[in-house]
Design a protein around this motif. Structure first.
Motif, PDB file in Angstrom:
ATOM      1  N   PHE A  29       0.861  -1.188   0.000  1.00 51.09           N
ATOM      2  CA  PHE A  29       0.000   0.000   0.000  1.00 51.09           C
ATOM      3  C   PHE A  29       0.896   1.235   0.000  1.00 51.09           C
ATOM      4  O   PHE A  29       2.010   1.199   0.516  1.00 51.09           O
ATOM      5  CB  PHE A  29      -0.901   0.039   1.244  1.00 51.09           C
ATOM      6  N   THR A  30       0.404   2.334  -0.546  1.00 52.96           N
ATOM      7  CA  THR A  30       1.143   3.596  -0.575  1.00 52.96           C
ATOM      8  C   THR A  30       0.264   4.704   0.002  1.00 52.96           C
ATOM      9  O   THR A  30      -0.902   4.823  -0.368  1.00 52.96           O
ATOM     10  CB  THR A  30       1.542   3.957  -2.022  1.00 52.96           C
ATOM     11  N   ILE A  31       0.856   5.504   0.910  1.00 53.58           N
ATOM     12  CA  ILE A  31       0.161   6.649   1.492  1.00 53.58           C
ATOM     13  C   ILE A  31       1.125   7.828   1.577  1.00 53.58           C
ATOM     14  O   ILE A  31       2.344   7.640   1.582  1.00 53.58           O
ATOM     15  CB  ILE A  31      -0.421   6.356   2.897  1.00 53.58           C
ATOM     16  N   ALA A  32       0.599   9.021   1.677  1.00 55.45           N
ATOM     17  CA  ALA A  32       1.421  10.216   1.863  1.00 55.45           C
ATOM     18  C   ALA A  32       1.907  10.278   3.305  1.00 55.45           C
ATOM     19  O   ALA A  32       1.249   9.775   4.219  1.00 55.45           O
ATOM     20  CB  ALA A  32       0.615  11.468   1.533  1.00 55.45           C
ATOM     21  N   GLU A  33       3.063  10.879   3.509  1.00 62.15           N
ATOM     22  CA  GLU A  33       3.647  10.927   4.855  1.00 62.15           C
ATOM     23  C   GLU A  33       2.886  11.839   5.812  1.00 62.15           C
ATOM     24  O   GLU A  33       3.087  11.765   7.012  1.00 62.15           O
ATOM     25  CB  GLU A  33       5.112  11.352   4.795  1.00 62.15           C
ATOM     26  N   ASN A  34       2.004  12.675   5.301  1.00 63.96           N
ATOM     27  CA  ASN A  34       1.330  13.656   6.157  1.00 63.96           C
ATOM     28  C   ASN A  34      -0.129  13.305   6.461  1.00 63.96           C
ATOM     29  O   ASN A  34      -0.895  14.169   6.855  1.00 63.96           O
ATOM     30  CB  ASN A  34       1.406  15.043   5.531  1.00 63.96           C
ATOM     31  N   VAL A  35      -0.512  12.042   6.303  1.00 59.96           N
ATOM     32  CA  VAL A  35      -1.908  11.679   6.589  1.00 59.96           C
ATOM     33  C   VAL A  35      -2.169  11.715   8.090  1.00 59.96           C
ATOM     34  O   VAL A  35      -1.244  11.643   8.898  1.00 59.96           O
ATOM     35  CB  VAL A  35      -2.272  10.290   6.014  1.00 59.96           C
ATOM     36  N   GLU A  36      -3.429  11.825   8.447  1.00 63.71           N
ATOM     37  CA  GLU A  36      -3.812  11.981   9.848  1.00 63.71           C
ATOM     38  C   GLU A  36      -4.178  10.654  10.491  1.00 63.71           C
ATOM     39  O   GLU A  36      -4.420   9.656   9.808  1.00 63.71           O
ATOM     40  CB  GLU A  36      -4.994  12.941   9.943  1.00 63.71           C
ATOM     41  N   TYR A  37      -4.270  10.690  11.812  1.00 61.33           N
ATOM     42  CA  TYR A  37      -4.724   9.554  12.608  1.00 61.33           C
ATOM     43  C   TYR A  37      -6.061   9.049  12.057  1.00 61.33           C
ATOM     44  O   TYR A  37      -6.938   9.835  11.725  1.00 61.33           O
ATOM     45  CB  TYR A  37      -4.893   9.980  14.075  1.00 61.33           C
ATOM     46  N   GLY A  38      -6.202   7.747  11.942  1.00 67.08           N
ATOM     47  CA  GLY A  38      -7.446   7.151  11.491  1.00 67.08           C
ATOM     48  C   GLY A  38      -7.585   7.005   9.991  1.00 67.08           C
ATOM     49  O   GLY A  38      -8.550   6.395   9.515  1.00 67.08           O
ATOM     50  N   THR A  39      -6.641   7.552   9.228  1.00 70.16           N
ATOM     51  CA  THR A  39      -6.696   7.427   7.774  1.00 70.16           C
ATOM     52  C   THR A  39      -6.628   5.953   7.381  1.00 70.16           C
ATOM     53  O   THR A  39      -5.805   5.201   7.887  1.00 70.16           O
ATOM     54  CB  THR A  39      -5.530   8.186   7.111  1.00 70.16           C
ATOM     55  N   VAL A  40      -7.491   5.541   6.463  1.00 68.99           N
ATOM     56  CA  VAL A  40      -7.489   4.164   5.972  1.00 68.99           C
ATOM     57  C   VAL A  40      -6.340   4.002   4.983  1.00 68.99           C
ATOM     58  O   VAL A  40      -6.231   4.746   4.013  1.00 68.99           O
ATOM     59  CB  VAL A  40      -8.830   3.799   5.311  1.00 68.99           C
ATOM     60  N   VAL A  41      -5.478   3.029   5.264  1.00 73.41           N
ATOM     61  CA  VAL A  41      -4.341   2.726   4.399  1.00 73.41           C
ATOM     62  C   VAL A  41      -4.782   1.790   3.290  1.00 73.41           C
ATOM     63  O   VAL A  41      -4.392   1.926   2.141  1.00 73.41           O
ATOM     64  CB  VAL A  41      -3.196   2.075   5.222  1.00 73.41           C
ATOM     65  N   GLY A  42      -5.595   0.817   3.623  1.00 70.86           N
ATOM     66  CA  GLY A  42      -6.080  -0.190   2.685  1.00 70.86           C
ATOM     67  C   GLY A  42      -6.649  -1.357   3.470  1.00 70.86           C
ATOM     68  O   GLY A  42      -6.643  -1.351   4.702  1.00 70.86           O
ATOM     69  N   THR A  43      -7.119  -2.365   2.764  1.00 70.39           N
ATOM     70  CA  THR A  43      -7.666  -3.547   3.401  1.00 70.39           C
ATOM     71  C   THR A  43      -6.872  -4.768   2.984  1.00 70.39           C
ATOM     72  O   THR A  43      -6.723  -5.031   1.788  1.00 70.39           O
ATOM     73  CB  THR A  43      -9.157  -3.729   3.044  1.00 70.39           C
ATOM     74  N   VAL A  44      -6.354  -5.485   3.969  1.00 73.35           N
ATOM     75  CA  VAL A  44      -5.618  -6.721   3.707  1.00 73.35           C
ATOM     76  C   VAL A  44      -6.634  -7.751   3.248  1.00 73.35           C
ATOM     77  O   VAL A  44      -7.674  -7.939   3.873  1.00 73.35           O
ATOM     78  CB  VAL A  44      -4.877  -7.204   4.971  1.00 73.35           C
ATOM     79  N   SER A  45      -6.333  -8.398   2.140  1.00 67.54           N
ATOM     80  CA  SER A  45      -7.293  -9.356   1.597  1.00 67.54           C
ATOM     81  C   SER A  45      -6.731 -10.766   1.580  1.00 67.54           C
ATOM     82  O   SER A  45      -5.520 -10.979   1.568  1.00 67.54           O
ATOM     83  CB  SER A  45      -7.700  -8.932   0.182  1.00 67.54           C
ATOM     84  N   THR A  46      -7.650 -11.710   1.604  1.00 67.92           N
ATOM     85  CA  THR A  46      -7.305 -13.122   1.446  1.00 67.92           C
ATOM     86  C   THR A  46      -8.124 -13.636   0.272  1.00 67.92           C
ATOM     87  O   THR A  46      -9.124 -13.033  -0.109  1.00 67.92           O
ATOM     88  CB  THR A  46      -7.650 -13.950   2.701  1.00 67.92           C
TER      89      THR A  46
END
Length: 140
Positions: A29-46
């Motif tokens: 997953f890729t996110i910006a370094e300045n995201v806030e608490y609680g930001t969804v990064v992604g969902t791990v899938s099976t």
């Protein structure tokens, strides 16, 4: 006449298959370094077709307490945004444990990559320009 009691014991042997049925693979997953608490990064899938009763857990992490995972859905969120600094740690590696609540479990590595955001703005600084013998102060 004594009664005869016959006890029949049946043994059932169940074959347990390897953890393949949970089907978790390494994910990125890729996110910006300045995201806030609680930001969804992604969902791990099976790729488990049943997915009922699947539980997710962060088993280990390169930096603990930066991220959290929802045990039921596998949704990764930012837990501590102060730890997200591209210049210090551009990548985070999480070992995710997936289990079915019974005997099957699997692990995979989830990599979270930070993208760099300009941490410096011109509004916060005064610059001195030197041109020949003349000094000029410029404020942006």
């Amino acid at each position: 006449m004594p009664a005869m009691l016959m006890l029949l014991v049946a043994c059932i042997q169940e074959e347990i298959t390897p953890n393949e049925s949970l089907g978790i693979t390494n994910q990125h997953f890729t996110i910006a370094e300045n995201v806030e608490y609680g930001t969804v990064v992604g969902t791990v899938s099976t790729d488990d077709s049943a997915e009922n009763g699947i539980r997710f857990r962060i088993d280990s992490a390169s930096i603990s307490d930066a991220f959290a995972i929802d045990a039921n859905s596998g949704e990764l969120t930012v837990l501590n945004s102060d730890l997200l600094d591209y210049e210090k740690t551009p990548y985070f590696y999480l070992q995710i444990l997936v289990s079915d609540g019974g005997v099957l479990s699997s692990t995979a590595t989830v990599t979270i990559e930070l993208t760099d955001i300009n941490d410096f703005t011109f509004d916060d600084a005064t610059y001195e320009l030197k041109s020949g013998h003349i000094k000029e102060r410029v404020r942006y």
